[in-house]
Design a protein around this motif. Structure first.
Motif, PDB file in Angstrom:
ATOM      1  N   UNK A 138       5.340   8.523  12.032  1.00  0.00           N
ATOM      2  CA  UNK A 138       6.066   8.997  10.848  1.00  0.00           C
ATOM      3  C   UNK A 138       5.144   9.546   9.767  1.00  0.00           C
ATOM      4  N   UNK A 139       3.848   9.309   9.878  1.00  0.00           N
ATOM      5  CA  UNK A 139       2.908   9.687   8.818  1.00  0.00           C
ATOM      6  C   UNK A 139       2.681  11.194   8.768  1.00  0.00           C
ATOM      7  N   UNK A 140       2.644  11.713   7.547  1.00  0.00           N
ATOM      8  CA  UNK A 140       2.309  13.121   7.304  1.00  0.00           C
ATOM      9  C   UNK A 140       1.212  13.169   6.250  1.00  0.00           C
ATOM     10  N   UNK A 141       0.315  14.110   6.388  1.00  0.00           N
ATOM     11  CA  UNK A 141      -0.806  14.225   5.452  1.00  0.00           C
ATOM     12  C   UNK A 141      -0.291  14.265   4.014  1.00  0.00           C
ATOM     13  N   UNK A 173       9.272  10.675  -1.478  1.00  0.00           N
ATOM     14  CA  UNK A 173       9.522  12.070  -1.871  1.00  0.00           C
ATOM     15  C   UNK A 173       8.375  12.971  -1.444  1.00  0.00           C
ATOM     16  N   UNK A 174       7.169  12.465  -1.592  1.00  0.00           N
ATOM     17  CA  UNK A 174       5.990  13.164  -1.077  1.00  0.00           C
ATOM     18  C   UNK A 174       5.159  12.143  -0.303  1.00  0.00           C
ATOM     19  N   UNK A 175       4.526  12.535   0.785  1.00  0.00           N
ATOM     20  CA  UNK A 175       3.724  11.576   1.547  1.00  0.00           C
ATOM     21  C   UNK A 175       2.646  10.953   0.670  1.00  0.00           C
ATOM     22  N   UNK A 176       2.565   9.629   0.649  1.00  0.00           N
ATOM     23  CA  UNK A 176       1.582   8.963  -0.221  1.00  0.00           C
ATOM     24  C   UNK A 176       0.155   9.157   0.284  1.00  0.00           C
ATOM     25  N   UNK A 177      -0.783   9.220  -0.656  1.00  0.00           N
ATOM     26  CA  UNK A 177      -2.192   9.292  -0.291  1.00  0.00           C
ATOM     27  C   UNK A 177      -2.664   7.879   0.040  1.00  0.00           C
ATOM     28  N   UNK A 201       0.825  -1.209   0.000  1.00  0.00           N
ATOM     29  CA  UNK A 201       0.000   0.000   0.000  1.00  0.00           C
ATOM     30  C   UNK A 201       0.861   1.262   0.000  1.00  0.00           C
ATOM     31  N   UNK A 202       1.927   1.258   0.784  1.00  0.00           N
ATOM     32  CA  UNK A 202       2.802   2.443   0.850  1.00  0.00           C
ATOM     33  C   UNK A 202       3.699   2.552  -0.374  1.00  0.00           C
ATOM     34  N   UNK A 203       4.096   1.416  -0.903  1.00  0.00           N
ATOM     35  CA  UNK A 203       5.002   1.388  -2.054  1.00  0.00           C
ATOM     36  C   UNK A 203       4.283   1.732  -3.354  1.00  0.00           C
ATOM     37  N   UNK A 204       2.972   1.431  -3.409  1.00  0.00           N
ATOM     38  CA  UNK A 204       2.205   1.628  -4.643  1.00  0.00           C
ATOM     39  C   UNK A 204       0.937   2.451  -4.393  1.00  0.00           C
TER      40      UNK A 204
END
Length: 373
Positions: free
Chosen positions: A332-335, A306-310, A259-262
């Protein structure tokens, strides 16, 4: 004879009293030197114990669907046909492999008494990954409703632990049986449920759901070949916002990783009693290589983006069994990344995960739209 089939289970049950009866019958009839008599009786006792242990193992395996076949149990099944260089191939989200010939499949009943009759299976040859394996599919009750004939449906990929079977979510966690009434009442969105094989290597090795050069393209199998097959055969929505991946134990690690990778393929990931560091699983292929171990860690994927994933994550776990991994991801999560952490209690088993299914899919329904045109 199937490992998980009823005939083999009945055979193991019958063997226990038979072995005891044979031992009692022959115990006093053994002739020869005393050492030979003693050895013969030890063999009888060992055979009785062996049949009892075999019966218990089969009962536990059938209840939890840990090993789906003899090949999985013995480590003799290899589902890697080839290991092409997937990095050189075009990617970019569900449906973006549509330039390839459509993967039109034939589906049949699973043929396992533990799995509901409305679950279907197909043998898929991964065009991109070089992986071959079965994929189980369940369609929501709305799928064949004329009112939904022009609708597309959201999809959730379901990953078992390791070792684990593609049947486990349906047979042990009873995911479709629990969700069907909730879908009919509107409590849960009508998801298409897909459970692909994840036990791919014949040497009792966990792939870590990663692409490992020269070994296996497990990531590509799960994130490209399986989704494309679903899109080619069903009214599944190709938008990443309509896809999710869920797993428990080693499958939970995979779900968070994928989910985070894709984020161009999955809107949400569900991790039940998982972990971040692949080294937690001593049979993990990704744990054996320092670079793979680093880049396969969901926490590192999140931090290095590079940018926080949606991406929306739902992470559950007990203390020492997934809770800390979830808390680290949340910190560690950012919007627009969101992480929901749920503390659980109990053993690392289906007894914990099965009752969580309704709540997990209620959460998924709040993240993923119900049906599209």
């Amino acid at each position: 004879m199937q490992l998980t089939g009823t005939p083999f289970l009945l055979l193991t049950i019958v063997l226990v009293p038979v072995s005891i009866a044979v031992a009692l019958l022959l115990w006093g009839r053994v002739r020869g030197p005393k050492p030979f008599q003693a050895l013969s009786r030890i063999v009888m006792l060992l055979f009785c114990q062996l049949t009892a242990v075999l019966m218990v193992f089969v009962m536990v395996n059938n209840a939890n669907l840990i090993y789906g076949s003899w090949d999985d149990l013995l480590g003799t099944g290899n589902h890697v046909r080839a290991v092409p260089n997937v990095q050189a191939q075009t990617d970019g989200g569900p449906g973006n492999d549509a330039q390839r010939p459509k993967v039109l499949q034939q589906f049949k009943p699973v043929g396992d008494a533990k799995v509901p009759d409305d679950v279907r299976t197909t043998d898929l040859k991964g065009q991109v990954s070089g992986v071959d394996g079965e994929v189980l599919v369940w369609l929501p009750p709305q799928y064949d409703d004329p009112a939904y004939k022009d609708r597309t449906f959201p999809v959730v990929e379901l990953l078992p632990g390791w070792p684990g079977s593609s049947k486990t979510w349906f047979g042990t966690l009873r995911v479709s049986e629990q969700l069907k009434p909730m879908m009919l009442s509107g409590q849960v969105a009508p998801f298409i449920l897909v459970s692909p094989r994840t036990n791919l290597l014949g040497d009792n090795t966990d792939t870590g759901c990663a692409d490992v050069p020269g070994k296996v393209n497990a990531d590509t199998w799960l994130a490209r070949d399986v989704p494309q097959m679903v899109l080619d055969n069903f009214r599944a929505d190709p938008a990443a916002d309509r896809w999710a991946v869920a797993g428990y134990s080693a499958g939970a690690h995979c779900a968070a990783k994928l989910a985070l990778e894709h984020p161009d393929r999955y809107r949400a990931g569900v991790s039940l009693s998982g972990y971040n560091d692949p080294g937690t699983e001593d049979k993990s292929l990704t744990a054996k290589d320092p670079h793979l171990r680093e880049v396969s860690n969901p926490l590192n994927i999140l931090k290095s983006a590079k940018t926080p994933p949606k991406t929306a994550l739902y992470v559950s776990g007990n203390k020492g069994d997934g809770l800390e991994a979830g808390e680290a991801l949340k910190a560690a999560a950012k919007a627009p990344t969101t992480v929901t952490v749920q503390e659980t209690a109990g053993a690392h088993s289906s007894d914990v995960w099965k009752p969580m299914v309704p709540g997990v899919f209620t959460w998924l329904t709040s993240v993923i739209p119900a049906a599209g045109h």
